[in-house]
Design an enzyme around this catalytic site. Sequence first.
Site, mmCIF file in Angstrom:
data_model
loop_
_atom_site.group_PDB
_atom_site.id
_atom_site.type_symbol
_atom_site.label_atom_id
_atom_site.label_comp_id
_atom_site.label_asym_id
_atom_site.label_seq_id
_atom_site.Cartn_x
_atom_site.Cartn_y
_atom_site.Cartn_z
ATOM 1 N N ASP A 1 -24.414 -36.131 -24.839
ATOM 2 C CA ASP A 1 -24.491 -34.679 -25.112
ATOM 3 C C ASP A 1 -25.365 -34.365 -23.804
ATOM 4 O OD1 ASP A 1 -25.388 -32.130 -26.056
ATOM 5 O OD2 ASP A 1 -27.269 -32.765 -26.856
ATOM 6 N N GLU B 1 -23.383 -31.379 -18.829
ATOM 7 C CA GLU B 1 -22.692 -30.477 -17.985
ATOM 8 C C GLU B 1 -23.021 -30.725 -16.731
ATOM 9 O OE1 GLU B 1 -24.572 -29.661 -20.899
ATOM 10 O OE2 GLU B 1 -22.859 -29.648 -22.198
ATOM 11 N N ASP C 1 -23.789 -25.349 -29.455
ATOM 12 C CA ASP C 1 -24.750 -24.914 -30.153
ATOM 13 C C ASP C 1 -24.297 -23.403 -30.475
ATOM 14 O OD1 ASP C 1 -25.800 -27.163 -29.470
ATOM 15 O OD2 ASP C 1 -27.505 -26.348 -28.169
#
Length: 920
Positions: free
Chosen positions: A511, A514, A587
């Site tokens: 997770d 980025e 999300d």
Amino acid sequence: MRSLLFILSLIYFTSQPSLSWKKEEFRTCDQTPFCKRARSRAPGACSLIATDVSITDGDLIAKLIPKIPNNQSSDHQIKPLILSLTVYTDRIVRLRIDEDHSLNPPRKRFRVPDVVVSELDDNKIWLQKLSTETISGDATPSSIIHVSDNHEAVVRHAPFEVYIREKSGDRVVSINSNGLFDFEQLEKKNEGDNWEEKFRTHTDSRPYGSQSISFDVTFHDSSFVYGIPEHATSFALKPTKGPGVAESEPYRLFNLDVFEYEHDSPFGLYGSIPFMVSHGKSGKTSGFFWLNAAEMQIDVLSKGWDAENRIALGSSEDRIDTLWMSEAGIVDTFFFVGPEPKDVVKQYASVTGTSAMPQLFATGYHQCRWNYKDEEDVAQVDSKFDEHDIPYDVLWLDIEHTDGKRYFTWDSVLFPNPEEMQKKLAGKGRRMVTIVDPHIKRDDSYFLHKEATQMGYYVKDLSGKDFDGWCWPGSSSYIDMLSPEIREWWGGRFSYKNYVGSTPSLYIWNDMNEPSVFNGPEVTMPRDALHVGGVEHREVHNAYGYYFHMATSDGLVMRGEGKDRPFVLSRAIFPGTQRYGAIWTGDNTAEWEHLRVSIPMLLTLGLTGITFSGADIGGFFGNPEPELLVRWYQVGAYYPFFRGHAHHDTKRREPWLFGERNTELMRDAIHTRYTLLPYFYTLFREANLTGVPVVRPLWMEFPQDEATFSNDEAFMVGSGLLVQGVYTKGTTHASVYLPGKESWYDLRNGKTYVGGKTYKMDAPEESIPAFQRAGTIIPRKDRFRRSSSQMDNDPYTLVVALNSTQEADGELYIDDGKSFEFKRGSYIHRRFIFSNGVLTSTNLAPPQAGFSSPCLIDRIIILGHTSGPKSALVEPLNQKAEIEMGPLRMGGLVASSGTKVLTIRKPGVRVDQDWTVKVQ
Ligand code: NOJ
């Protein structure tokens, strides 16, 4: 001060689910100088022409120079750029443009490594010669090269333009047809030059100044363009600039951790795939891919956008112009000329790879939550699934399972016996997934931090120190995943010895890759941070998460000594991600519009290579009302990646918490998925071999049917199933367009519908509309089990949906579901054909394929059989099998109403053998 900011950021990110998207945190195009400059250029502004064209080493090579020679006294001398054009088999053309290294530019521009598959070079067609042709109106001839029997590439010298055309002369895709090509060359910094850019409280030092590239790309014979994920928006991309377009940002490609994203916006989310696909009325498809990892912005231009300054193309042409802008890198682009939709995805896959073959368990249902609190919670949730007769395959642990967000550790109070916990799950054939993020807690007593620091494995800040940013653990540093050496080291962290408490049934979730940096500009890493080899973060940003995913996935392969297929879920994406695992759309929110947008998002991902994708079932933020949750499970049962997940501030929402009726509805949805696992697995294999996605837009199967071009509420699962979601509260009907000339059979009751029409279908709370296409055969396993591995030896059901000529066709792929033996031919691949009243099973695997299965075909359901059959004769057994006419069964459910269907019971044939069943 630092800790105060940290605490504030934590409060911001963890405890305010009701806050909405903070738009001002992120730059607009107007606040991004390279984007603003490129967007304001007028058509025809490009001043370059092509010269010195030759064939060298099998490529076409040319120089791009200014039309009007440089003014010697000017500071900004335009140096020649080098263009190369390479042709590959299967109608792929690669165009590269970079600075001329022999002229010693201040530095080399970044070329993205390890994305293009190495086999591509083997497919290069070595060009021998070029021909010339003077295009009407031009003073100089253009260079033409052969691409395929039906295609040529044209390099037009002046004005400079490159396009692929059919032999008929019709253009397919072109670059710089509108003269917007611009390449900002690197310059030496003179004293007094200030290249800094500021955004909010951040300053980007930009030590190398402006280096952006922009150009226009035109898709000819085009009704719509698609692709360029990741955005929460419609599947057919809406224009962002030109007449009739309200003020809009371009589609942004910049991997960002966006808190509570909106459901209809061109704003860039967690991943970036600069690959656009076009489809037109003639049924033809084409594609364009720019391999570049820097920030990109892309405009889709509406008709007449160039009305004031039209230069190259007539306005009547059915074409779509687009404008591509990137902050750095080089031009490394690919043209794919289809012509079929599946050709384009295959062409893209031959450049970036096909999707990895998942383990069978990974195609089942995953149960996640931030967080399952402790071992007791895990045991409880696990047993409740059994108690409620709901199958699932994987239980997930989010960040709270660690010791203070130190990945590869366990909270010793909450999870004192991780191995035992995993073994208990494994005993029921279930797996566990734990989260491992790329930010490493800067704690001198943390083994991972110590090692990464000593080895110099962190990304550096501008001053050369280890970059220090805030994320879940507080002050953190980030592993430099660009380096193959560091990736290998990272992979080694997953060995059972290094990851204490891990077992063979544990898999991984990547997770925040980025990367997310809470106190960084736009919640990410500063663009002037430095990677190995002096590469600036701005150059590699969009690929950072990809390299992290790659390192983790390769690590799991190493852990299993090359015998266990990895499972790694990633949030950030880049071209090539499909080779390393699954992804999800981040999300989202528990709102009906987020359920709706999940379909165009997943269709887009599939079209651009990443088929193993899903959205959080129920919505990550907020509390779904039961009706929304049920509808989400019903649609989600067809997502390639099927996982329920929720934010820690939401109420618990496991499927049994909303009363018996809702439990039943969610159970049915999950059961539907499990019955279809053989079909899904077969489709994953197709994606693994060809790049054709599991979940597809309707027009991929019906390329001529214009009514499907912008339909993103319905989708195909393979070529055999059409699914229509329900995206509105309180609805018991759905309008469904069934394409094509053949019929469709309602999966729920076997009712037949003629294709080419829109129907108002019943969508009671029990189910969403789903149809099997006439002419297909779908394999299922109908027995209810606790997990996919418990279904291993279960018999199959074949659902034969006859078309108007009483024929049907389908496939089934089976392997051991976990190892890489299938790569050595160890698999079963059957083809089923129904024709002239006979169902035949033939082998599609190589004759020596060393895999067998004792599984039987238990039931053959034949939909649309017109003559009243009396018996079924099975060969080579020469036995009769029972037949019955009755209501359709789906799993254990029997349709209460509807047409009667023919079922052949217990034909007694094995799934791995040749046989025929004759219906008489
Ligand atoms: C952000 C992810 O998108 C979400 O799925 C996860 O639960 C949180 N990080 C915590 O790890």
